[in-house]
Design an enzyme around this catalytic site. Sequence first.
Site, PDB file in Angstrom:
ATOM      1  N   ASP A  12      -3.901   6.562 -26.657  1.00  0.00           N
ATOM      2  CA  ASP A  12      -3.528   5.166 -26.430  1.00  0.00           C
ATOM      3  C   ASP A  12      -2.634   4.632 -27.544  1.00  0.00           C
ATOM      4  OD1 ASP A  12      -3.785   2.618 -24.991  1.00  0.00           O
ATOM      5  OD2 ASP A  12      -4.995   1.963 -26.704  1.00  0.00           O
ATOM      6  N   HIS A  23       2.548   4.602 -30.529  1.00  0.00           N
ATOM      7  CA  HIS A  23       2.861   3.577 -31.526  1.00  0.00           C
ATOM      8  C   HIS A  23       2.849   4.098 -32.967  1.00  0.00           C
ATOM      9  CE1 HIS A  23       2.459   1.044 -28.107  1.00  0.00           C
ATOM     10  NE2 HIS A  23       1.169   0.818 -28.184  1.00  0.00           N
ATOM     11  N   LYS A  82     -10.604   0.095 -32.515  1.00  0.00           N
ATOM     12  CA  LYS A  82     -10.970  -1.165 -31.846  1.00  0.00           C
ATOM     13  C   LYS A  82     -12.273  -1.684 -32.448  1.00  0.00           C
ATOM     14  CE  LYS A  82      -8.292  -0.579 -27.779  1.00  0.00           C
ATOM     15  NZ  LYS A  82      -7.143  -1.455 -27.978  1.00  0.00           N
ATOM     16  N   GLU A 129      -7.729  -3.371 -34.847  1.00  0.00           N
ATOM     17  CA  GLU A 129      -7.902  -4.410 -33.826  1.00  0.00           C
ATOM     18  C   GLU A 129      -9.351  -4.891 -33.819  1.00  0.00           C
ATOM     19  OE1 GLU A 129      -5.389  -3.887 -30.093  1.00  0.00           O
ATOM     20  OE2 GLU A 129      -6.026  -1.842 -30.518  1.00  0.00           O
ATOM     21  N   ASP A 182       0.892  -1.143   0.000  1.00  0.00           N
ATOM     22  CA  ASP A 182       0.000   0.000   0.000  1.00  0.00           C
ATOM     23  C   ASP A 182       0.939   1.203   0.000  1.00  0.00           C
ATOM     24  OD1 ASP A 182      -1.450   2.168   0.710  1.00  0.00           O
ATOM     25  OD2 ASP A 182      -2.473   1.244   2.419  1.00  0.00           O
TER      26      ASP A 182
HETATM   27  C1  BG6 Z   1      -1.285  -1.068 -26.355  1.00  0.00           C
HETATM   28  C2  BG6 Z   1      -2.608  -0.352 -26.228  1.00  0.00           C
HETATM   29  O1  BG6 Z   1      -0.229  -0.179 -26.156  1.00  0.00           O
HETATM   30  O2  BG6 Z   1      -1.193  -1.654 -27.638  1.00  0.00           O
HETATM   31  C3  BG6 Z   1      -3.746  -1.324 -26.465  1.00  0.00           C
HETATM   32  O3  BG6 Z   1      -2.721   0.217 -24.939  1.00  0.00           O
HETATM   33  C4  BG6 Z   1      -3.574  -2.026 -27.786  1.00  0.00           C
HETATM   34  O4  BG6 Z   1      -4.993  -0.639 -26.433  1.00  0.00           O
HETATM   35  C5  BG6 Z   1      -2.176  -2.629 -27.901  1.00  0.00           C
HETATM   36  O5  BG6 Z   1      -4.535  -3.049 -27.870  1.00  0.00           O
HETATM   37  C6  BG6 Z   1      -1.939  -3.180 -29.300  1.00  0.00           C
HETATM   38  O6  BG6 Z   1      -0.738  -3.883 -29.342  1.00  0.00           O
HETATM   39  P1  BG6 Z   1      -0.504  -5.055 -30.391  1.00  0.00           P
HETATM   40  O7  BG6 Z   1       0.922  -5.435 -30.182  1.00  0.00           O
HETATM   41  O8  BG6 Z   1      -1.451  -6.137 -30.025  1.00  0.00           O
HETATM   42  O9  BG6 Z   1      -0.768  -4.480 -31.735  1.00  0.00           O
END
Ligand code: BG6
Length: 484
Positions: free
Chosen positions: A238, A243, A334, A219, A89
């Site tokens: 995100d 990325h 997504k 995704e 904690d």
């Molecule tokens: C993560 C995101 O960084 O990358 C997720 O927080 C996402 O939301 C994921 O699903 C995707 O990664 P990968 O390698 O499965 O394409």
Amino acid sequence: LMLPSCDFTVFGATGDLALRKLLPGLYERERQHQLPADTRIIGVSRSPLDDAGYRDLVTHALFDHVAEDHLEAGALHRLTSRLHHISLDAASPDDWHRLHGLLKDRPAPAEGADVVRVYYLAVASDLFGPICARLDDLGLVTPQCRVVLEKPIGSDLASSRIVNDAVGRVFDEHQIFRIDHYLGKESVQNLLVTRFANVFLEPLWSSRWIDHVQITVSETLGVSNRGEYYDRAGALRDMVQNHLLQLLCLIAMEPPTRVGGDTGDSVRDEKLKVLRALTPLTGTAVNRATVRGQYTTYGEELGHPSTTETFVALRVEIENWRWAGVPFYLRTGKRLARQESTIEVVFKEPPHAMFPHSEGTTTPNRLTVRMQPDEGMQLHLTAKHPGPGGIRLHPASLDLSYADTFDERSPEPYERLLMDVMRGIPTLFMRRDEVEAAWAWTEPILEQWRAVPIEPVRYHPGTDGPAAAARLLARDGRTWQEPS
Ligand code: BG6
């Protein structure tokens, strides 16, 4: 190759990331006998687990997340025997002292070997500063320590600076590993090799011959149990801020002096220049150049209505000599039709149509980098259709499939990056200035979305996302490449 002896401490040890990615990654290294006997893995979380309870939890996770034919009793036993758990904690000094006790109570490593201490912070970024400060107070930070920060770091430029400042008060920049697991993907690293260990692409790699670039990370999954985090973040924070912009950097950057074998700065310097050259999207330009979408069942999945985007498409330009006028289209979302990540580099048409009746029948050359589901590369070109009756043109492709070309399996991105952390190799991690440059570019988009609160356009699960994403390209006379 043996990794250095290590005390690998994971904060957030019972979380999704630790159980789905980090421990399975460490397990694979165990299977390869790369972890020295005295390496320990210390899980820290609020859960009231003892070592045995944590070992059970991890064993279950490994059964769920490691490929079945990789599950070996010996390796499982070796890995789980390294595990410890500290219930902590953050507000309790006693709990911190137990962590201190465990880390200090360590058998002396083999003669001449240093124990590397890794603190992996798989928790929300507002906890990074407080955790680092506590580690420092307890005297647990030495030059042999490294800290790994998960993305997103902050939620905008100001908050990311606060986090980076707080971590920077305790760790030197060279001890800080900001992870972006896309840089650990084999196909992404291969992009560097393809561009810079060959000569044929470089002369073509500019606005002179490239018409545009598309980056798609699509995704099929929804947000499932990550709703609480995701709803505050949204697709732009995100996925795009980290990325997708990192992928864009690797495509667009100038040749670095070297890749690896140094402080990692040659590559990171070049990526930074790209981020700083992105045409700012501000004010009403944001409305024209971006599409925000949300799948229709998102609110239901989440348990309350929301205006967070689960899909985003953008038209981005880079203001420099090489790329002036070349659009980079990015999209990610997504609950889409496909689980697929690709980069498409689309070349210009030949300057002159010399084959009879060929006008309009050629397709432009295109380099496809497939990151998912199967890693590989394709070069699309035009070939002659066989037959005696004159020259007929036909689309064809040169194919590089990783699975067919190499016997070795591709390591999972986290697996690879965790090894780099233990070895202290920073090339595939983000430097502070990169993260901040990415936020500086992203922030005005978020601001404009807030200023003109337009509901995200709804799209049905299992589709390619909102039609507006197609219009973004159609306006420029282009279309998204769907898989061939
Ligand atoms: C993560 C995101 O960084 O990358 C997720 O927080 C996402 O939301 C994921 O699903 C995707 O990664 P990968 O390698 O499965 O394409």
